[in-house]
Design a protein around this motif. Structure first.
Motif, mmCIF file in Angstrom:
data_model
loop_
_atom_site.group_PDB
_atom_site.id
_atom_site.type_symbol
_atom_site.label_atom_id
_atom_site.label_comp_id
_atom_site.label_asym_id
_atom_site.label_seq_id
_atom_site.Cartn_x
_atom_site.Cartn_y
_atom_site.Cartn_z
ATOM 1 N N UNK A 1 9.057 6.384 -3.780
ATOM 2 C CA UNK A 1 8.920 7.787 -3.397
ATOM 3 C C UNK A 1 10.222 8.354 -2.835
ATOM 4 N N UNK A 2 10.361 9.671 -3.009
ATOM 5 C CA UNK A 2 11.518 10.404 -2.498
ATOM 6 C C UNK A 2 11.263 11.011 -1.131
ATOM 7 N N UNK A 3 10.012 11.049 -0.677
ATOM 8 C CA UNK A 3 9.650 11.633 0.613
ATOM 9 C C UNK A 3 8.248 11.172 0.968
ATOM 10 N N UNK A 4 7.924 11.217 2.270
ATOM 11 C CA UNK A 4 6.572 10.903 2.729
ATOM 12 C C UNK A 4 6.234 11.817 3.894
ATOM 13 N N UNK A 5 4.942 12.113 4.041
ATOM 14 C CA UNK A 5 4.510 13.011 5.106
ATOM 15 C C UNK A 5 3.097 12.663 5.532
ATOM 16 N N UNK A 6 2.733 13.114 6.727
ATOM 17 C CA UNK A 6 1.379 12.930 7.227
ATOM 18 C C UNK A 6 1.111 13.988 8.283
ATOM 19 N N UNK A 7 0.114 14.819 8.054
ATOM 20 C CA UNK A 7 -0.266 15.865 9.000
ATOM 21 C C UNK A 7 -1.531 15.426 9.718
ATOM 22 N N UNK A 8 -1.356 14.698 10.816
ATOM 23 C CA UNK A 8 -2.463 14.172 11.616
ATOM 24 C C UNK A 8 -3.322 13.183 10.832
ATOM 25 N N UNK A 9 -2.752 12.510 9.862
ATOM 26 C CA UNK A 9 -3.503 11.524 9.103
ATOM 27 C C UNK A 9 -3.018 10.122 9.393
ATOM 28 N N UNK A 10 -3.914 9.197 9.567
ATOM 29 C CA UNK A 10 -3.659 7.755 9.560
ATOM 30 C C UNK A 10 -2.910 7.228 10.788
ATOM 31 N N UNK A 11 -1.774 7.801 11.146
ATOM 32 C CA UNK A 11 -0.880 7.183 12.133
ATOM 33 C C UNK A 11 -1.581 6.862 13.452
ATOM 34 N N UNK A 12 -2.369 7.769 14.053
ATOM 35 C CA UNK A 12 -3.013 7.419 15.330
ATOM 36 C C UNK A 12 -4.164 6.433 15.200
ATOM 37 N N UNK A 13 -4.587 6.148 13.972
ATOM 38 C CA UNK A 13 -5.797 5.361 13.773
ATOM 39 C C UNK A 13 -5.519 3.922 13.338
ATOM 40 N N UNK A 14 -4.260 3.560 13.202
ATOM 41 C CA UNK A 14 -3.866 2.226 12.756
ATOM 42 C C UNK A 14 -3.381 1.424 13.958
ATOM 43 N N UNK A 15 -3.790 0.169 14.036
ATOM 44 C CA UNK A 15 -3.511 -0.641 15.218
ATOM 45 C C UNK A 15 -2.014 -0.899 15.421
ATOM 46 N N UNK A 16 -1.297 -1.168 14.344
ATOM 47 C CA UNK A 16 0.122 -1.540 14.435
ATOM 48 C C UNK A 16 0.974 -0.443 13.801
ATOM 49 N N UNK A 17 1.441 0.491 14.618
ATOM 50 C CA UNK A 17 2.196 1.617 14.064
ATOM 51 C C UNK A 17 3.534 1.151 13.509
ATOM 52 N N UNK A 18 4.099 0.086 14.059
ATOM 53 C CA UNK A 18 5.359 -0.437 13.537
ATOM 54 C C UNK A 18 5.180 -0.910 12.094
ATOM 55 N N UNK A 19 4.019 -1.495 11.787
ATOM 56 C CA UNK A 19 3.749 -1.932 10.423
ATOM 57 C C UNK A 19 3.612 -0.734 9.483
ATOM 58 N N UNK A 20 2.999 0.345 9.955
ATOM 59 C CA UNK A 20 2.925 1.571 9.159
ATOM 60 C C UNK A 20 4.329 2.052 8.804
ATOM 61 N N UNK A 21 5.198 2.109 9.802
ATOM 62 C CA UNK A 21 6.547 2.611 9.551
ATOM 63 C C UNK A 21 7.342 1.673 8.643
ATOM 64 N N UNK A 22 7.133 0.366 8.793
ATOM 65 C CA UNK A 22 7.810 -0.572 7.892
ATOM 66 C C UNK A 22 7.335 -0.378 6.457
#
Length: 276
Positions: A140-161
């Motif tokens: 992908x060339x870009x990624x976005x999230x408008x109040x989706x997923x990020x607060x609901x995942x246990x390991x935010x560092x894994x999301x960002x990786x």
């Protein structure tokens, strides 16, 4: 318990709140079943505000059409994480991007398919968790999230990786979450929501449970510093943190968001980052 979500709570047998640790697997299951159960009521309440093909970043009403936090998306392959009914992805498609919408909830994606058929704006939809992205590296060339997923995942560092893994060089990753300072206040849009009752430094998740103790809803708290360290640790360059002010004349309540609270302290943090 919230009257706004009484139907989902009844369906899932929610009986109370527990402050306890929750691992990645339990978080995935809880939020998949929660958003499946709440999808209809959520869209009945918020669908008009979100629109069918509009990119609204937050309850304060910041729109990508005005803010351009992603920049020019023409011709870009864009991943929307936690897309819900995918109005942002459809807006991106209308702007000339090639979006893909991802969400953990089949109920939310059912609304996305229906809205795609109603608008005639079709985008690919994928059911998966944000910490387990089913895409090849550099997709992908870009990624976005408008109040989706990020607060609901246990390991935010894994999301960002994971997001970093699927992005190409010089790619924006922009996401909106509830402002971390909101964690210290009760989840109340009225005067009761102006009094501090929790420690900002307590990262214990907010967990709703059924009669057996099974989690039916999970939300994770991170401080501003936690987000920045996780982003930098994953290899992102942090370009800006936008804290939208409550706009004049905006009288809509959205859960804990309200004119009363919005005029005093921020409710949203939007992180604008980029891969090197």
């Amino acid at each position: 318990m919230s009257q706004q979500h009484a139907s989902a709570e009844l369906t899932l047998g929610t009986t109370g709140v527990a402050r306890r640790g929750v691992d990645a697997a339990e978080s995935r299951v809880a939020n998949r079943v929660w958003w499946d159960a709440d999808a209809d009521d959520y869209h009945a309440e918020h669908g008009d505000f979100l629109g069918a093909a509009d990119f609204v970043w937050c309850p304060e009403g910041v729109r990508e059409e005005d803010a351009r936090l992603l920049g020019d998306v023409t011709g870009l392959r864009v991943l929307e994480i936690g897309c819900g009914s995918a109005p942002c992805a459809r807006w991106l498609r209308r702007e000339g991007a090639e979006p893909v919408g991802l969400d953990i909830s089949a109920g939310m994606l059912r609304h996305a398919r229906a809205a795609g058929a109603a608008t005639g704006i079709d985008v690919p939809l994928v059911q998966a968790s944000a910490d387990q992205l089913p895409f090849a590296a550099g997709s992908f060339d870009a990624a976005c999230s408008a109040f989706g997923a990020v607060p609901f995942v246990a390991d935010v560092a894994e999301v960002f990786r994971e997001v970093r893994r699927v992005l190409r060089p010089d790619a924006p990753w922009v996401f909106a979450v509830n402002h971390p300072m909101r964690w210290i206040f009760p989840d109340d849009p009225g005067p009761a929501g102006l009094t501090v009752t929790h420690s900002y430094f307590d990262r214990t998740p907010y967990v709703e449970v059924d009669g057996t103790g099974r989690a039916t809803y999970v939300e994770h708290h991170r401080t501003l510093g936690d987000y920045v360290r996780a982003l930098v640790g994953a290899g992102f360059l942090v370009e800006d943190v936008v804290e939208p002010e409550w706009p004049a004349g905006h009288e809509r309540n959205w859960g804990q968001w309200s004119p009363l609270r919005g005029k005093l302290f921020p409710g949203t943090a939007i992180f604008r980052t980029r891969t090197p």
